[in-house]
Design a protein around this motif. Structure first.
Motif, PDB file in Angstrom:
ATOM      1  N   ASP A 108       0.839  -1.210   0.000  1.00 34.35           N
ATOM      2  CA  ASP A 108       0.000   0.000   0.000  1.00 34.35           C
ATOM      3  C   ASP A 108       0.867   1.250   0.000  1.00 34.35           C
ATOM      4  O   ASP A 108       0.571   2.228  -0.686  1.00 34.35           O
ATOM      5  CB  ASP A 108      -0.945   0.008   1.205  1.00 34.35           C
ATOM      6  CG  ASP A 108      -2.023  -1.051   1.109  1.00 34.35           C
ATOM      7  OD1 ASP A 108      -2.274  -1.561  -0.013  1.00 34.35           O
ATOM      8  OD2 ASP A 108      -2.611  -1.389   2.161  1.00 34.35           O
ATOM      9  N   PHE A 109       1.937   1.217   0.767  1.00 32.71           N
ATOM     10  CA  PHE A 109       2.856   2.348   0.850  1.00 32.71           C
ATOM     11  C   PHE A 109       3.517   2.615  -0.506  1.00 32.71           C
ATOM     12  O   PHE A 109       3.642   3.754  -0.939  1.00 32.71           O
ATOM     13  CB  PHE A 109       3.910   2.089   1.924  1.00 32.71           C
ATOM     14  CG  PHE A 109       4.894   3.201   2.110  1.00 32.71           C
ATOM     15  CD1 PHE A 109       4.493   4.416   2.644  1.00 32.71           C
ATOM     16  CD2 PHE A 109       6.229   3.041   1.749  1.00 32.71           C
ATOM     17  CE1 PHE A 109       5.394   5.449   2.814  1.00 32.71           C
ATOM     18  CE2 PHE A 109       7.135   4.070   1.922  1.00 32.71           C
ATOM     19  CZ  PHE A 109       6.728   5.275   2.457  1.00 32.71           C
ATOM     20  N   LEU A 110       3.905   1.531  -1.200  1.00 31.48           N
ATOM     21  CA  LEU A 110       4.511   1.687  -2.532  1.00 31.48           C
ATOM     22  C   LEU A 110       3.529   2.350  -3.498  1.00 31.48           C
ATOM     23  O   LEU A 110       3.914   3.191  -4.306  1.00 31.48           O
ATOM     24  CB  LEU A 110       4.946   0.331  -3.089  1.00 31.48           C
ATOM     25  CG  LEU A 110       6.190  -0.301  -2.474  1.00 31.48           C
ATOM     26  CD1 LEU A 110       6.378  -1.716  -3.007  1.00 31.48           C
ATOM     27  CD2 LEU A 110       7.416   0.530  -2.730  1.00 31.48           C
ATOM     28  N   LYS A 111       2.252   1.975  -3.403  1.00 32.02           N
ATOM     29  CA  LYS A 111       1.238   2.585  -4.271  1.00 32.02           C
ATOM     30  C   LYS A 111       1.047   4.063  -3.930  1.00 32.02           C
ATOM     31  O   LYS A 111       0.916   4.899  -4.814  1.00 32.02           O
ATOM     32  CB  LYS A 111      -0.075   1.837  -4.152  1.00 32.02           C
ATOM     33  CG  LYS A 111      -0.040   0.472  -4.804  1.00 32.02           C
ATOM     34  CD  LYS A 111      -1.308  -0.296  -4.581  1.00 32.02           C
ATOM     35  CE  LYS A 111      -1.159  -1.710  -5.114  1.00 32.02           C
ATOM     36  NZ  LYS A 111      -2.256  -2.573  -4.748  1.00 32.02           N
ATOM     37  N   GLU A 112       1.028   4.376  -2.623  1.00 31.97           N
ATOM     38  CA  GLU A 112       0.869   5.765  -2.199  1.00 31.97           C
ATOM     39  C   GLU A 112       2.046   6.618  -2.657  1.00 31.97           C
ATOM     40  O   GLU A 112       1.881   7.776  -3.013  1.00 31.97           O
ATOM     41  CB  GLU A 112       0.745   5.852  -0.675  1.00 31.97           C
ATOM     42  CG  GLU A 112      -0.571   5.375  -0.134  1.00 31.97           C
ATOM     43  CD  GLU A 112      -0.610   5.370   1.377  1.00 31.97           C
ATOM     44  OE1 GLU A 112       0.157   6.130   2.007  1.00 31.97           O
ATOM     45  OE2 GLU A 112      -1.400   4.597   1.934  1.00 31.97           O
ATOM     46  N   LEU A 113       3.227   6.043  -2.618  1.00 29.38           N
ATOM     47  CA  LEU A 113       4.419   6.766  -3.051  1.00 29.38           C
ATOM     48  C   LEU A 113       4.476   6.914  -4.563  1.00 29.38           C
ATOM     49  O   LEU A 113       5.314   7.637  -5.081  1.00 29.38           O
ATOM     50  CB  LEU A 113       5.685   6.016  -2.624  1.00 29.38           C
ATOM     51  CG  LEU A 113       6.171   6.198  -1.224  1.00 29.38           C
ATOM     52  CD1 LEU A 113       7.423   5.351  -1.000  1.00 29.38           C
ATOM     53  CD2 LEU A 113       6.481   7.643  -0.919  1.00 29.38           C
ATOM     54  N   GLU A 114       3.603   6.186  -5.235  1.00 27.12           N
ATOM     55  CA  GLU A 114       3.646   6.108  -6.683  1.00 27.12           C
ATOM     56  C   GLU A 114       5.022   5.622  -7.127  1.00 27.12           C
ATOM     57  O   GLU A 114       5.703   6.241  -7.948  1.00 27.12           O
ATOM     58  CB  GLU A 114       3.280   7.449  -7.322  1.00 27.12           C
ATOM     59  CG  GLU A 114       1.863   7.883  -7.022  1.00 27.12           C
ATOM     60  CD  GLU A 114       1.489   9.208  -7.651  1.00 27.12           C
ATOM     61  OE1 GLU A 114       2.254   9.739  -8.469  1.00 27.12           O
ATOM     62  OE2 GLU A 114       0.418   9.711  -7.306  1.00 27.12           O
ATOM     63  N   ALA A 115       5.417   4.500  -6.526  1.00 23.32           N
ATOM     64  CA  ALA A 115       6.703   3.884  -6.858  1.00 23.32           C
ATOM     65  C   ALA A 115       6.740   3.546  -8.340  1.00 23.32           C
ATOM     66  O   ALA A 115       5.701   3.360  -8.977  1.00 23.32           O
ATOM     67  CB  ALA A 115       6.900   2.619  -6.025  1.00 23.32           C
ATOM     68  N   GLN A 160       7.586  -1.955  -8.244  1.00 21.39           N
ATOM     69  CA  GLN A 160       6.438  -2.697  -7.730  1.00 21.39           C
ATOM     70  C   GLN A 160       6.426  -4.118  -8.288  1.00 21.39           C
ATOM     71  O   GLN A 160       6.185  -5.077  -7.564  1.00 21.39           O
ATOM     72  CB  GLN A 160       5.138  -1.981  -8.078  1.00 21.39           C
ATOM     73  CG  GLN A 160       3.952  -2.629  -7.410  1.00 21.39           C
ATOM     74  CD  GLN A 160       2.681  -1.842  -7.563  1.00 21.39           C
ATOM     75  OE1 GLN A 160       2.672  -0.774  -8.148  1.00 21.39           O
ATOM     76  NE2 GLN A 160       1.605  -2.369  -7.037  1.00 21.39           N
ATOM     77  N   VAL A 161       6.716  -4.259  -9.579  1.00 25.19           N
ATOM     78  CA  VAL A 161       6.756  -5.588 -10.204  1.00 25.19           C
ATOM     79  C   VAL A 161       7.852  -6.441  -9.557  1.00 25.19           C
ATOM     80  O   VAL A 161       7.627  -7.616  -9.234  1.00 25.19           O
ATOM     81  CB  VAL A 161       6.976  -5.485 -11.734  1.00 25.19           C
ATOM     82  CG1 VAL A 161       7.326  -6.826 -12.339  1.00 25.19           C
ATOM     83  CG2 VAL A 161       5.739  -4.907 -12.395  1.00 25.19           C
ATOM     84  N   LEU A 162       9.032  -5.859  -9.352  1.00 18.02           N
ATOM     85  CA  LEU A 162      10.124  -6.613  -8.729  1.00 18.02           C
ATOM     86  C   LEU A 162       9.761  -7.068  -7.324  1.00 18.02           C
ATOM     87  O   LEU A 162      10.010  -8.216  -6.943  1.00 18.02           O
ATOM     88  CB  LEU A 162      11.405  -5.768  -8.694  1.00 18.02           C
ATOM     89  CG  LEU A 162      12.074  -5.536 -10.034  1.00 18.02           C
ATOM     90  CD1 LEU A 162      13.233  -4.548  -9.887  1.00 18.02           C
ATOM     91  CD2 LEU A 162      12.552  -6.831 -10.640  1.00 18.02           C
ATOM     92  N   PHE A 163       9.157  -6.178  -6.555  1.00 14.07           N
ATOM     93  CA  PHE A 163       8.783  -6.545  -5.190  1.00 14.07           C
ATOM     94  C   PHE A 163       7.715  -7.630  -5.193  1.00 14.07           C
ATOM     95  O   PHE A 163       7.793  -8.592  -4.425  1.00 14.07           O
ATOM     96  CB  PHE A 163       8.304  -5.314  -4.418  1.00 14.07           C
ATOM     97  CG  PHE A 163       8.074  -5.621  -2.974  1.00 14.07           C
ATOM     98  CD1 PHE A 163       9.140  -5.659  -2.091  1.00 14.07           C
ATOM     99  CD2 PHE A 163       6.808  -5.913  -2.515  1.00 14.07           C
ATOM    100  CE1 PHE A 163       8.942  -5.975  -0.763  1.00 14.07           C
ATOM    101  CE2 PHE A 163       6.596  -6.231  -1.185  1.00 14.07           C
ATOM    102  CZ  PHE A 163       7.662  -6.255  -0.308  1.00 14.07           C
TER     103      PHE A 163
END
Length: 108
Positions: free
Chosen positions: A25-32, A37-40
């Motif tokens: 969720d944090f990655l999405k909020e950060l707009e990573a 995101q795919v790697l994680f």
């Protein structure tokens, strides 16, 4: 004669499902970056090591069969790892967005 002392082997600390969910969720909020995101998602969703993901190629991934070929994993062995439909969609969307061409399968 002296006996060697037995050393306990400790298992690595593994984040809880809740921790991982918060991180995603944090990655999405950060707009990573989509790549990050795919790697994680690959590492967490398939239980892969960073070294295994780094060695991966698009030819190792089959979004149609929901599996990937992990080469040169620990102890020099290779294995086939299944993954979810959600990850397959994420990978397909990523490829389509960045127009990544896919070479033929190495393991088919």
């Amino acid at each position: 004669m002296l006996e060697s002392v037995k050393v306990r082997k400790h298992l690595p600390n593994v984040p809880s499902e809740e921790d991982i969910s918060r991180l995603l969720d944090f990655l999405k909020e950060l707009e990573a970056l989509p790549r990050d995101q795919v790697l994680f998602e690959l590492m967490y969703g398939c239980g892969l090591r960073v070294s295994e993901v780094v060695k991966m190629d698009w030819a190792d991934i089959s979004t149609e069969q929901y599996q990937l070929h992990v080469r040169d994993s620990k102890r020099g062995k290779s294995r086939i790892v299944p993954f979810s439909q959600g990850l397959a969609k994420l990978l397909s969307d990523y490829k389509a967005e960045f127009k990544i061409s896919r070479p033929k399968h190495r393991y088919s």
